[in-house]
Scaffold this motif. Sequence first.
Motif, short mmCIF file in Angstrom:
data_model
loop_
_atom_site.label_atom_id
_atom_site.label_comp_id
_atom_site.label_asym_id
_atom_site.label_seq_id
_atom_site.Cartn_x
_atom_site.Cartn_y
_atom_site.Cartn_z
N TYR A 144 0.84 -1.21 0.00
CA TYR A 144 0.00 0.00 0.00
C TYR A 144 0.87 1.25 0.00
O TYR A 144 0.52 2.26 -0.63
CB TYR A 144 -0.94 0.01 1.20
N ARG A 176 -8.77 -3.85 -9.65
CA ARG A 176 -9.22 -4.02 -8.26
C ARG A 176 -8.17 -3.56 -7.25
O ARG A 176 -8.49 -2.89 -6.27
CB ARG A 176 -9.54 -5.50 -8.01
N ILE A 182 -8.14 4.44 -3.34
CA ILE A 182 -8.77 3.47 -2.44
C ILE A 182 -8.01 3.47 -1.12
O ILE A 182 -6.79 3.66 -1.09
CB ILE A 182 -8.83 2.04 -3.04
N GLU A 185 -7.86 -0.31 3.92
CA GLU A 185 -8.70 -1.47 4.23
C GLU A 185 -9.22 -2.14 2.96
O GLU A 185 -9.22 -3.37 2.85
CB GLU A 185 -9.86 -1.05 5.12
N GLN A 186 -9.63 -1.33 1.98
CA GLN A 186 -10.09 -1.91 0.72
C GLN A 186 -8.93 -2.55 -0.03
O GLN A 186 -9.06 -3.64 -0.59
CB GLN A 186 -10.75 -0.84 -0.15
N PHE A 187 -7.79 -1.86 -0.04
CA PHE A 187 -6.60 -2.39 -0.71
C PHE A 187 -6.22 -3.75 -0.11
O PHE A 187 -5.96 -4.71 -0.84
CB PHE A 187 -5.45 -1.40 -0.55
N GLU A 188 -6.22 -3.82 1.22
CA GLU A 188 -5.87 -5.06 1.90
C GLU A 188 -6.85 -6.18 1.56
O GLU A 188 -6.44 -7.32 1.30
CB GLU A 188 -5.84 -4.83 3.41
N ARG A 189 -8.14 -5.86 1.54
CA ARG A 189 -9.14 -6.88 1.21
C ARG A 189 -8.95 -7.41 -0.21
O ARG A 189 -9.04 -8.62 -0.45
CB ARG A 189 -10.56 -6.29 1.34
N GLU A 190 -8.72 -6.50 -1.14
CA GLU A 190 -8.56 -6.92 -2.54
C GLU A 190 -7.29 -7.77 -2.70
O GLU A 190 -7.30 -8.79 -3.41
CB GLU A 190 -8.49 -5.70 -3.45
N SER A 193 -7.91 -11.20 -1.25
CA SER A 193 -8.80 -12.02 -2.07
C SER A 193 -8.07 -12.66 -3.24
O SER A 193 -8.49 -13.71 -3.75
CB SER A 193 -9.97 -11.17 -2.59
#
Length: 217
Positions: A144, A176, A182, A185-190, A193
């Motif tokens: 990130y 994504r 972004i 938290e969104q970066f980590e989730r993507e 995944s």
Amino acid sequence: MYYFLGINGLSTKIVVKDEWVDYFIKNQEIVKGWLEYNMILYIQKRNPSVPGIADKLYPPQERKLEDIKKYWKLILTIEPVKEIYGKNTLTAKDISIDHFVPWSYVAHDEMWNLNPTTKSINSAKSNNLPDWDIYFKRLAKLEYKAYQMMWKYDLVRKEFEKCAKKHINDDKIKYRIYESKIGFEQFERELESVILPVYKSALNCGFGTWEYKKMDD
């Protein structure tokens, strides 16, 4: 095309007609390609969770990661970077590119699976999986940081795009993970995944987990 000259287990003889022998000799590269293609399909069908079957059967002779290394070296000139395993501050002289999920399993150099570390730590990690609970959060934070710098500095953005052409082969993943503006938290989730299913698959295939230990511990 051929016939059996008596059935006798592994000693059974197969006679190929002369005209087909000539055909196989003249077109051996085509026949070989057809056999290899169907062998890959056969193995992949029976190992659906294992990525890069073709690259595992016929691995490239060398891994070309110099552009990734150049990208991280540029980042080092702007801000200090600590690698995720020993939390050592990296230098341009002692930087090595690590595959978070081992290359021997993924058989690719996708950017989302690459992170900088030292040469000695990369060697010590070898073909092991980093302990997920310890290192994934660190990986996400490091990636990130690079992501933020990529959108902040034109030079970093330019180097990122050079790397992306070779090391991000799925536009959906690029959109994504690396889309602008972004939050962490969104970066980590993507990122999770994408990496976690591959990580779990490698774990199920017998790859051991690894935790960094200093030499003097």
